[in-house]
Write a protein that holds these residues in place. Structure first.
Motif, PDB file in Angstrom:
ATOM      1  N   VAL A 168     -35.426 -94.319   6.055  1.00  0.00           N
ATOM      2  CA  VAL A 168     -35.051 -95.696   6.414  1.00  0.00           C
ATOM      3  C   VAL A 168     -35.256 -95.935   7.892  1.00  0.00           C
ATOM      4  CG1 VAL A 168     -33.329 -97.471   6.057  1.00  0.00           C
ATOM      5  CG2 VAL A 168     -33.048 -95.264   4.990  1.00  0.00           C
ATOM      6  N   TRP A 169     -34.866 -94.974   8.680  1.00  0.00           N
ATOM      7  CA  TRP A 169     -34.982 -95.191  10.140  1.00  0.00           C
ATOM      8  C   TRP A 169     -36.427 -95.307  10.573  1.00  0.00           C
ATOM      9  CZ3 TRP A 169     -31.574 -95.986  14.209  1.00  0.00           C
ATOM     10  CH2 TRP A 169     -30.234 -96.072  13.825  1.00  0.00           C
ATOM     11  N   ARG A 170     -37.276 -94.549   9.921  1.00  0.00           N
ATOM     12  CA  ARG A 170     -38.690 -94.669  10.223  1.00  0.00           C
ATOM     13  C   ARG A 170     -39.126 -96.114  10.029  1.00  0.00           C
ATOM     14  NH1 ARG A 170     -43.865 -91.072   8.604  1.00  0.00           N
ATOM     15  NH2 ARG A 170     -44.790 -92.734   7.402  1.00  0.00           N
ATOM     16  N   TRP A 171     -38.588 -96.711   9.003  1.00  0.00           N
ATOM     17  CA  TRP A 171     -38.911 -98.095   8.709  1.00  0.00           C
ATOM     18  C   TRP A 171     -38.256 -99.042   9.714  1.00  0.00           C
ATOM     19  CZ3 TRP A 171     -42.608-100.149   6.136  1.00  0.00           C
ATOM     20  CH2 TRP A 171     -42.545-101.472   5.700  1.00  0.00           C
ATOM     21  N   MET A 172     -37.030 -98.739  10.076  1.00  0.00           N
ATOM     22  CA  MET A 172     -36.333 -99.612  11.032  1.00  0.00           C
ATOM     23  C   MET A 172     -37.036 -99.589  12.385  1.00  0.00           C
ATOM     24  SD  MET A 172     -32.393 -99.632   9.941  1.00  0.00           S
ATOM     25  CE  MET A 172     -31.716 -98.319  10.836  1.00  0.00           C
ATOM     26  N   TYR A 173     -37.705 -98.472  12.670  1.00  0.00           N
ATOM     27  CA  TYR A 173     -38.446 -98.360  13.934  1.00  0.00           C
ATOM     28  C   TYR A 173     -39.882 -98.871  13.796  1.00  0.00           C
ATOM     29  CZ  TYR A 173     -34.979 -95.530  16.406  1.00  0.00           C
ATOM     30  OH  TYR A 173     -33.862 -95.088  17.062  1.00  0.00           O
ATOM     31  N   ASN A 174     -40.247 -99.315  12.610  1.00  0.00           N
ATOM     32  CA  ASN A 174     -41.628 -99.784  12.398  1.00  0.00           C
ATOM     33  C   ASN A 174     -41.997-100.853  13.417  1.00  0.00           C
ATOM     34  OD1 ASN A 174     -43.662-101.747  11.206  1.00  0.00           O
ATOM     35  ND2 ASN A 174     -43.837-100.037   9.782  1.00  0.00           N
ATOM     36  N   TYR A 175     -43.194-100.740  13.922  1.00  0.00           N
ATOM     37  CA  TYR A 175     -43.614-101.646  14.997  1.00  0.00           C
ATOM     38  C   TYR A 175     -43.686-103.094  14.525  1.00  0.00           C
ATOM     39  CZ  TYR A 175     -46.354-103.627  18.768  1.00  0.00           C
ATOM     40  OH  TYR A 175     -46.773-104.402  19.803  1.00  0.00           O
TER      41      TYR A 175
END
Lengths: 335, 441, 323
Positions: A168-175
């Motif tokens: 999820v965090w990878r997604w929340m950090y998505n550019y």
């Protein structure tokens, strides 16, 4: 505890930290008496044999654990040290002395990984423990029902696998469509390529760690606060101490053993940070988010330099040990 | 595909010949007798094309069944491993001495390297392939599996990287796609500029001209670096040469698509393979007009992600266009029992016939490694695959160094920093040189 | 004597503050579920091209299917009232589309990917290890706490001292060991090392101390065998400790990641976390699909947590510092 560390580490069970307990818990209560029995037996082989025979059922009870322990813990531990002096070959390894250790200390990769891991630890551990202390102080002021409500809310992310949290965090950090850049957009800042740039990637992981509540800490602080005698506060109030002063002079000092335990626990956990790395950055960009355990994993299971990986993990162990001893000393002494 | 690849075919042929002669003299007694073997053969494979029930392993499963019926007492065990994990998993299995008998990898170093061959983990197949048996394979396909004069696998497919262009976006932006898929870098750049546009007028770019990613083990971006000539290592693999001025310029050019020309999204040069593909192929996104991919993506864009697209060459720079290719196939892992070894080789041949390669080429987006399979013309109804196949004479191979995995990682880590704008290509390649030279020592 | 209670206003402020923090900390988890149900393709009559709310910017904070479903439901009713059957049928179709699209990735996950198998593997391994650990560790903990026999302290100290060694140290040798035993790429490679974790021995020993010796003595007087005493007297008394240990074992095995990605090769043997990583690595999985997988992996732990909450607290405080 931050879920998702190497599962089979005993350390990961309760975050690894039961070291504090050892000096207290491990010593049998009726120590002298037992030592006497065994002491006597030791002097006399026949008696020793008799004692062992008389207690054969105890050994039978222990047997399953002992077999498993020997095969999957004891032998591998010894082997790890042996391995660190070898160059691993598929058909027969050879001893190379300290070569692996020299490589560890000479390599930039290890130095960078150590630096990253230290930074990660130095920021997230104090933040985690202090925020747990503050949050549990606040929670403790509330009624029973709200207490258990918030305790659950803050512990729930801890039981969730780090794999999921990292996804999820990878997604929340998505550019392009991440929550973070959206929120930053409100303030006219950004967008920031959080995980893609060397100067933000590690901090992005640190921020993420800080925003995952330290559930174990909160639960343990709450339990410890509950066992502080109310008469202490009563007396302090008689003397006209403010609530804040009471907190500083009574609560915090009395929570010290818990704090020590939590600091040790999360330091060990933090030194083993791995799941986020492999799920979110793979150690990159460049080696901006390379950590020790990820490096060990890579050395061992991508480059298959088992000897070098062995040496790296022995060094990691020593570093953790040194840190633990220092923390133990510092936090113990100024009582 | 009459003339396969530029690499010196003659040399390969000579080598192959020498190997055959050697094999004929030395390995007779090592060949073993397949009929005397009874037992289990383990083979790893990744998902290929689906059947009606969406079973992506049906091809090999059917072949196994057929083989087991014809050969009493032999049982073939299929282990299904996702492709993304194949290299790592096989490496781990080798290190743990738990290898399968057959694995679908090449010997270029991603999963199995020359180091493994030298340690005796991979079996040479020369006793089972005489000169005649080899004749039907393209020389360079064989070459990819040949080391030190011996054959270490059966090639079953050839892949390469191509540019995929979303024609709907070309039309929307009013850009003419390159004729025959050939273009210069300047033409490519000007197309990319026009393909970068703000669809709804909200001041934000909705579609970008180009993007790709940089990650160890992936080479989609690399043909761009070859456009002015140059290669990562020199001929005899002793020196790092990606720091030559022409390569440095090529690298900087590709990074500048994002940094200077703003025709690539921020994620250009990042490490998100899946996200990059989704941005091109997923009909809910389609935010990038051009991306380079290996040929499997052609299959995906014709199947699971139906897209109106065309295949184009990589743009040419000072030199002609080139692309990076690979050869897929089967390798046999170390065997203790010669009779089993013979049986395993027999099964490998059984799944590598011209018919099977034709079958695979038609369904799986790869080119056959056998001449006779190509002659069956598997792509007669597939112009995109045909165009991709025509590119095979542009293929250059990656250097085959035992430590390639580490060299690759050192280079790609530095490349990531260039694409982030943290280093210039020149700095980064100078730093890569330091790291790689240490490995080459 | 009680601490002087805070006044209402202060309590309210604290409550509000904590709520904000709790929302922030639960947000990622919420995001998993919200995205897994997010509408990934929607095109109404007035829209030129279908939109996806999964990767829209700004991000949608709740599944858009919910308001849109009700919108079409309302319009369908109005159309029905007006007697426009064609219009009504259109809105009914849109409602169906919204439902099937919203839940679509879950269906996909089980049909097209091995998630069903992975789920079963995870459950099966976690249950086997939990039961095994409870039995083995309570047996060991019992004799270490209650029996006197030569070598007892030595055995205990050896076992406990390995608790300090981080798991990464033994990663490689354990891997070679598992390979030599021929266990690579089997579930035994997960189960056996997990069963060797030493923490439970420590925890159970701590717990067994509190069992009164008199009860054991009484059982012995009645002529019960060691095993019978253990089974009928000790285990029932140790129930709270077993519950705590069981939960933590289950949680750890369920969430374990590093070791399974190393020893498992065959896709159908994967556990959920390993499977999720493969999904993320494979280029073809959409984010909605990934989040649906994550939701499937998260739900069992959340249920276990809600059901056994008090044992979580108990386990933590039991293993930790006691004042």
């Amino acid at each position: 505890m931050k879920a998702g560390y190497a599962s089979r580490t005993p350390a990961s069970l309760l975050g690894g930290g039961n070291m504090t307990q050892m000096p207290m818990g491990a010593v049998p209560k009726k120590k002298d008496e037992k030592l006497k029995v065994i002491g006597k037996a030791k002097g006399n082989p026949r008696k020793l044999f008799y004692e062992m025979k008389r207690n054969y059922s105890a050994y039978l009870f222990l047997l399953p654990k002992l077999i498993l322990f020997t095969l999957f813990v004891a032998i591998p531990v010894v082997w790890a040290f042996v391995l660190s002096f070898q160059k691993y070959k598929i058909f027969g390894s050879e001893f190379v002395g300290f070569e692996n250790y020299i490589k560890v200390f000479e390599s930039d990769a290890f130095r960078i990984a150590l630096k990253n891991t230290l930074l990660f630890t130095v920021v997230t551990v104090p933040f985690g423990v202090i925020s747990a202390l503050v949050l549990s102080t606040l929670i403790f002021e509330l009624g029973k029902l709200s207490q258990s409500l918030f305790r659950s809310a803050f512990y729930l992310p801890t039981v969730t696998s780090m794999v999921i949290i990292a996804m999820v965090w990878r997604w929340m950090y998505n550019y392009d469509f991440g929550l973070f850049n959206y929120v930053l957009g409100w303030f006219g800042v950004g967008p920031v390529n959080w995980l893609g740039q060397s100067n933000t990637a590690l901090w992005a992981l640190i921020i993420m760690q800080c925003l995952i509540p330290f559930g174990v800490g909160i639960i343990m602080y709450l339990a410890s606060m509950g066992s502080i005698s109310q008469s202490l506060y009563e007396a302090a109030r008689m003397d006209g101490a403010s609530r804040f002063k009471q907190w500083i002079h009574i609560t915090i000092p009395l929570l010290k053993p818990t704090t020590l335990y939590l600091v040790l626990l999360s330091t060990i956990g933090s030194f083993q940070v791995f799941t986020q790395i492999i799920m979110m950055t793979g150690g990159g960009p460049g080696s901006a988010t390379e950590t020790l355990v990820h490096l060990i994993y890579k050395t061992g299971f991508r480059d298959f330099e088992f000897g070098l990986a062995g040496a790296q993990s022995v060094v990691l162990f020593v570093i953790i040990l040194i840190f633990s001893v220092i923390q133990f000393r510092v936090l113990r002494h100024d009582e | 595909m009459k003339k396969v690849w530029k690499k010196s075919a003659l040399a390969a042929l000579t080598l192959g010949l020498a190997a055959t002669v050697l094999a004929a003299c030395g390995d007779k007694e090592e060949a073993g007798n397949a009929e005397e073997f009874k037992g289990k053969i383990t083979i790893w494979d990744g998902p290929r094309w689906p059947d009606a029930d969406d079973n992506k392993f049906h091809w090999l499963e059917e072949k196994i069944k057929e083989y087991e019926e014809a050969n009493d007492g032999i049982e073939v065990d299929l282990v299904q491993v996702p492709w993304a994990e194949m290299g790592d998993k096989l490496g781990v299995a080798i290190a743990g001495k738990a290898w399968p008998d057959i694995a679908p990898v090449d010997i270029s170093g991603s999963a199995v390297s020359i180091d493994h061959i030298e340690q005796g983990v991979i079996e040479a197949l020369d006793p089972y392939f005489d000169k005649d048996a080899k004749k039907d394979f393209y020389e360079n396909a064989l070459d990819a599996y040949t080391y030190d004069g011996k054959l270490y696998g059966i090639p079953n497919s050839i892949t390469l990287h191509t540019m995929l262009l979303n024609l709907d976006l070309f039309e929307e932006a009013g850009v003419e796609p390159p004729k025959d898929g050939k273009w210069t870098y300047d033409e490519f750049l000007s197309a990319a500029e026009k393909l970068t546009f703000d669809r709804d007028g909200d001041g934000k770019t909705d579609v970008h001209g180009f993007s790709t990613y940089i990650l160890p083990g992936y080479y989609e971006a690399w043909p761009f670096f070859y456009k002015n000539g140059g290669s990562p290592l020199n001929e005899d693999l002793t020196e790092f040469t990606f720091d030559s001025p022409e390569v440095v310029k090529a690298i900087q050019d590709l990074a500048d698509l994002k940094l200077k020309h703003k025709v690539a999204p921020e994620t250009h040069g990042g490490n998100d393979v899946g996200g990059t593909f989704q941005a091109w192929a997923n009909e809910e996104q389609r935010t990038v007009a051009m991306q380079p991919w290996a040929t499997w993506a052609i299959g995906a864009a014709q199947g699971k992600y139906p897209t109106n697209f065309m295949v184009a060459e990589y743009p040419s720079g000072d030199k002609d266009a080139s692309t990076i290719g690979g050869v897929g196939g089967w390798v046999m892992m170390h065997q203790d029992d010669v009779n089993k070894k013979a049986a395993v080789a027999d099964f490998m041949k059984f799944i590598s016939t011209a018919e099977e390669q034709y079958n695979m080429a038609q369904h799986y987006g790869i080119f056959p490694a056998r001449v006779s399979a190509s002659e069956m013309d598997p792509f007669k109804d597939n112009p995109e695959m045909t165009r991709a196949m025509e590119m095979s004479d542009q293929v250059v191979m990656l250097p085959r160094h035992p430590e390639w995995r580490k060299i690759d990682e050192a280079i790609q880590n530095e490349l990531q920093l260039v694409f982030n704008g943290e280093k210039t290509a020149e700095q980064a390649m100078a730093d890569a040189k330091k790291a790689v030279d240490k490995i080459l020592e | 004597m009680k601490k002087k209670p805070l006044d209402r206003l202060n309590k309210l402020i604290i409550f509000g503050l904590l709520t904000v923090f709790a929302v922030v900390s639960l947000l990622p988890l919420y995001w998993v579920f919200s995205t897994s149900l997010q509408l990934s393709s929607y095109q109404s009559q007035d829209m030129e091209r279908p939109v996806s709310y999964v990767d829209s910017n700004p991000p949608k904070m709740y599944p858009m299917g919910i308001p849109l479903y009700f919108k079409h439901w309302g319009e369908a009713r109005e159309a029905a009232k007006a007697g426009d059957t064609e219009e009504e049928a259109y809105h009914r179709d849109m409602m169906d589309h919204i439902v099937s699209n919203s839940f679509g990735s879950f269906k996909n996950l089980f049909k097209k990917h091995d998630v069903g198998k992975w789920f079963f593997n995870s459950i099966y391994i976690a249950v086997v290890v939990t039961i095994g650990i409870l039995l083995i560790d309570s047996m060991a903990g019992y004799v270490l706490a209650k029996k006197k026999f030569p070598g007892r302290n030595l055995i205990f100290w050896i076992i406990i001292s390995t608790m300090m060694i981080p798991g990464q140290v033994t990663l490689v040798p354990l891997f070679i060991m598992v390979g030599n035993l021929g266990l690579m790429d089997t579930h035994w490679a997960l189960i056996l090392p997990d069963l060797s974790m030493v923490f439970g021995v420590f925890l159970m020993r701590q717990f067994m101390y509190s069992i009164p010796d008199e009860l054991l003595e009484a059982a012995r007087m009645d002529g019960a065998s060691e095993w019978r005493t253990f089974w009928t007297v000790v285990l029932p008394l140790a129930r709270p400790g077993l519950a705590a240990l069981g939960i933590f074992t289950f949680m750890n095995v369920w969430n374990s990641f590093l070791w399974p990605i190393i020893v498992l090769n065959t896709a159908e043997l994967y556990t959920l976390p390993v499977g999720l990583k493969t999904l993320q690595d494979a280029n073809l999985a959409s984010f909605k699909l990934l989040m649906s997988g994550a939701a499937v992996a998260a739900i069992p732990m959340i249920i276990v947590f809600i059901l056994f909450q008090r044992y979580f607290v108990k386990g933590l405080t039991l293993g930790g510092v006691k004042e």
